[in-house]
Design a protein around this motif. Sequence first.
Motif, short mmCIF file in Angstrom:
data_model
loop_
_atom_site.label_atom_id
_atom_site.label_comp_id
_atom_site.label_asym_id
_atom_site.label_seq_id
_atom_site.Cartn_x
_atom_site.Cartn_y
_atom_site.Cartn_z
N LEU A 172 26.90 -47.69 -24.60
CA LEU A 172 26.68 -46.24 -24.58
C LEU A 172 25.60 -45.86 -23.57
O LEU A 172 25.77 -44.91 -22.79
N TYR A 173 24.50 -46.59 -23.56
CA TYR A 173 23.44 -46.31 -22.59
C TYR A 173 23.96 -46.53 -21.17
O TYR A 173 23.72 -45.71 -20.27
N PRO A 182 19.65 -51.63 -33.93
CA PRO A 182 21.09 -51.69 -34.16
C PRO A 182 21.63 -50.57 -35.05
O PRO A 182 22.78 -50.16 -34.91
N ASN A 183 20.81 -50.04 -35.94
CA ASN A 183 21.30 -48.98 -36.84
C ASN A 183 21.42 -47.63 -36.14
O ASN A 183 21.98 -46.69 -36.70
N LEU A 184 20.92 -47.49 -34.92
CA LEU A 184 21.07 -46.23 -34.18
C LEU A 184 22.53 -45.88 -33.96
O LEU A 184 22.90 -44.71 -33.91
N ILE A 185 23.36 -46.90 -33.79
CA ILE A 185 24.77 -46.70 -33.50
C ILE A 185 25.48 -46.00 -34.66
O ILE A 185 26.50 -45.34 -34.46
N ASP A 186 24.91 -46.09 -35.85
CA ASP A 186 25.53 -45.50 -37.04
C ASP A 186 24.98 -44.12 -37.39
O ASP A 186 25.33 -43.56 -38.42
N THR A 187 24.11 -43.59 -36.56
CA THR A 187 23.46 -42.31 -36.88
C THR A 187 23.65 -41.32 -35.74
O THR A 187 24.09 -41.68 -34.64
N SER A 188 23.26 -40.10 -36.00
CA SER A 188 23.31 -39.09 -34.94
C SER A 188 22.14 -39.26 -33.97
O SER A 188 22.10 -38.61 -32.94
N VAL A 240 21.48 -41.64 -31.93
CA VAL A 240 21.92 -42.11 -30.62
C VAL A 240 22.47 -40.95 -29.80
O VAL A 240 22.24 -40.87 -28.59
N GLU A 241 23.16 -40.02 -30.44
CA GLU A 241 23.67 -38.85 -29.72
C GLU A 241 22.52 -37.96 -29.25
O GLU A 241 22.58 -37.37 -28.17
N THR A 242 21.47 -37.86 -30.05
CA THR A 242 20.29 -37.09 -29.66
C THR A 242 19.65 -37.69 -28.42
O THR A 242 19.29 -36.97 -27.48
N ALA A 262 19.60 -35.97 -24.68
CA ALA A 262 18.33 -35.72 -23.98
C ALA A 262 18.35 -36.33 -22.59
O ALA A 262 17.86 -35.73 -21.63
N ILE A 263 18.92 -37.52 -22.47
CA ILE A 263 19.04 -38.16 -21.16
C ILE A 263 19.89 -37.30 -20.23
O ILE A 263 19.49 -37.02 -19.09
N ASP A 264 21.04 -36.84 -20.72
CA ASP A 264 21.88 -35.95 -19.92
C ASP A 264 21.11 -34.70 -19.51
O ASP A 264 21.20 -34.25 -18.37
#
Length: 136
Positions: A28-29, A115-121, A123-125, A129-131
């Motif tokens: 994703l990154y 690793p648990n970031l992938i299961d939460t919102s 990672v989308e945040t 922010a990067i975008d």
Amino acid sequence: TNIQAAIGCAQLAKIDEILIRKRQLQDLYRTTLEKYGAVFQRLPKGSSSSYWMVGALFPSTDVNHFSDYLKQKNIDSRPFFSPVSGFRHIKYSNVDEFPNSKFLANYGLIFPSAPNLIDTSAVETVLSAIDGYFTN
């Protein structure tokens, strides 16, 4: 200690699941950041990585400004490791002999990679922010 050993054994029992999530997070990154000129480590053929941390180089970006922007969005990031040649307690005759380590330290940034970031919102945040940084 016994407590540390118990935690380690529990983590090893689910290592395959953790590694899958870490690879998904890395992908994703990579997908998000490469379109903005980020450079990721290339693995040698036949090898794999645990992606214990997700880091990228930004040769044409002020990483300090980028990191400050992320901090304002409550997103933690870290610079790459400092070059050993820059440590005051270690004496080198010519610190300019290490241009690669200086380059990595100046242009590298490490992103949240639990690793648990992938299961939460979360990672989308982070990706949003990067975008936002690169499109504004």
